[in-house]
Write a protein that holds these residues in place. Sequence first.
Motif, short mmCIF file in Angstrom:
data_model
loop_
_atom_site.label_atom_id
_atom_site.label_comp_id
_atom_site.label_asym_id
_atom_site.label_seq_id
_atom_site.Cartn_x
_atom_site.Cartn_y
_atom_site.Cartn_z
N ARG A 167 62.59 78.64 -16.06
CA ARG A 167 61.78 77.52 -15.56
C ARG A 167 61.92 77.39 -14.04
N ARG A 170 59.67 80.07 -12.62
CA ARG A 170 58.25 79.80 -12.86
C ARG A 170 57.76 78.63 -12.01
N ARG A 171 58.54 77.56 -11.94
CA ARG A 171 58.14 76.40 -11.14
C ARG A 171 57.99 76.76 -9.67
N PRO A 185 65.72 72.73 -11.65
CA PRO A 185 66.00 73.47 -12.89
C PRO A 185 67.04 74.56 -12.71
#
Length: 383
Positions: A167, A170-171, A185
């Motif tokens: 995450r 990806r973020r 995260p």
Amino acid sequence: MARKRILALVTLLLAVLAATWQRARAIEMLPPDFDEGIYLPLAYRYAEMLAGGRWGEVMAYRENFEHPPLVKLLYASELRVSGTPEPDWETVHVGRPIPEPAVPVFRQTRWLSGVLGILQVGLIGLVHPVGALLLAFDSYHVKYTSQAYLEAVPGLFAVLAVLAFERARRRAREAGRGEPFQLAPLALSGALLGVTAAGKYPYGMVVGLAFLPFLAGYARGRVRVWAALVLPALGMFLLAHPALWQSPVARLWESITFHWDYSHSKHVVRSALPWYQPLYHLTHATPTEWHKGVFATGATVWVLLPLAALGLPATLRQRPVWAAWALVGLVFLVLWPTKWAQYLLLVLPPLCVCAGLGVSTLYEFAASVLRRRVSGSDQPSQG
């Protein structure tokens, strides 16, 4: 797209139901195992210390010092809250039916392990539902998350740490600011990694090594990125490991070096397990031979490694952190001298993810062949 999502959801639900049924069956049917005879009496000793608020004794307790006390403290807390009486351990024998007075303690602690094993299956289903179905029925995962072993707790936190790490990557890409990781995260992943290591050292080491190429490749020279992972990991590791509170460095060194000494001990040497023993386990469902009638199937071992190898390229493209975990875990299992079967749980979740993507690869190949045949048959004939 809607059809694929419905199919994925149905597969995930089937995997969770299957995992629950299989582990409930194993919890009730499996006889006492070797390590349960170590951890459960220790859990009662910890429960006595917790009941008296004697945290100094918890920190100083030396029995089974090679493994962190976190999981044993969880068992102890459960036994204390439930008020389960301690049985006469002289009546409990490995491989024999559980004596009636000892049934409650085995049931209580095994269900703690079993629920965490089921949660692992559910989380893997969020990555790939077919991988969750494989993990639900894998006889090694069923066995060692249905007994009062140490595996289920660090296994669950390892999966959570990897999901948080993904995450964070990806973020950062979605934000489009040129940062390799989003820090919040990433810090969560670090904290989860610390708890993983405080459950059992090898889980934290393998997952941490799997993170390393991504940090070294994309966060080189960015101190705050490294700090966002490392500082929460160290903080949670120490917080969840009370045996280190009095003298962290000296006691950690003593605990870790025990594992190296044990891996060369007479017990391990006498067992004479070859370097490829983990690969043997991965291709032979030996728990179905040890405990006949307990496991629904041992067939997952027939397909796990071939499908994982087939799905590895897709995993490297789509979910590279899981591929790194699988590869690091396999290398660790082959190199580490201690070859006990429960060590497989270090690598089963990422292998099941790779195998699930192997199924997707097969499906896409079959669909493309079918499309080519259909488009070929639609061409007007010449002549």
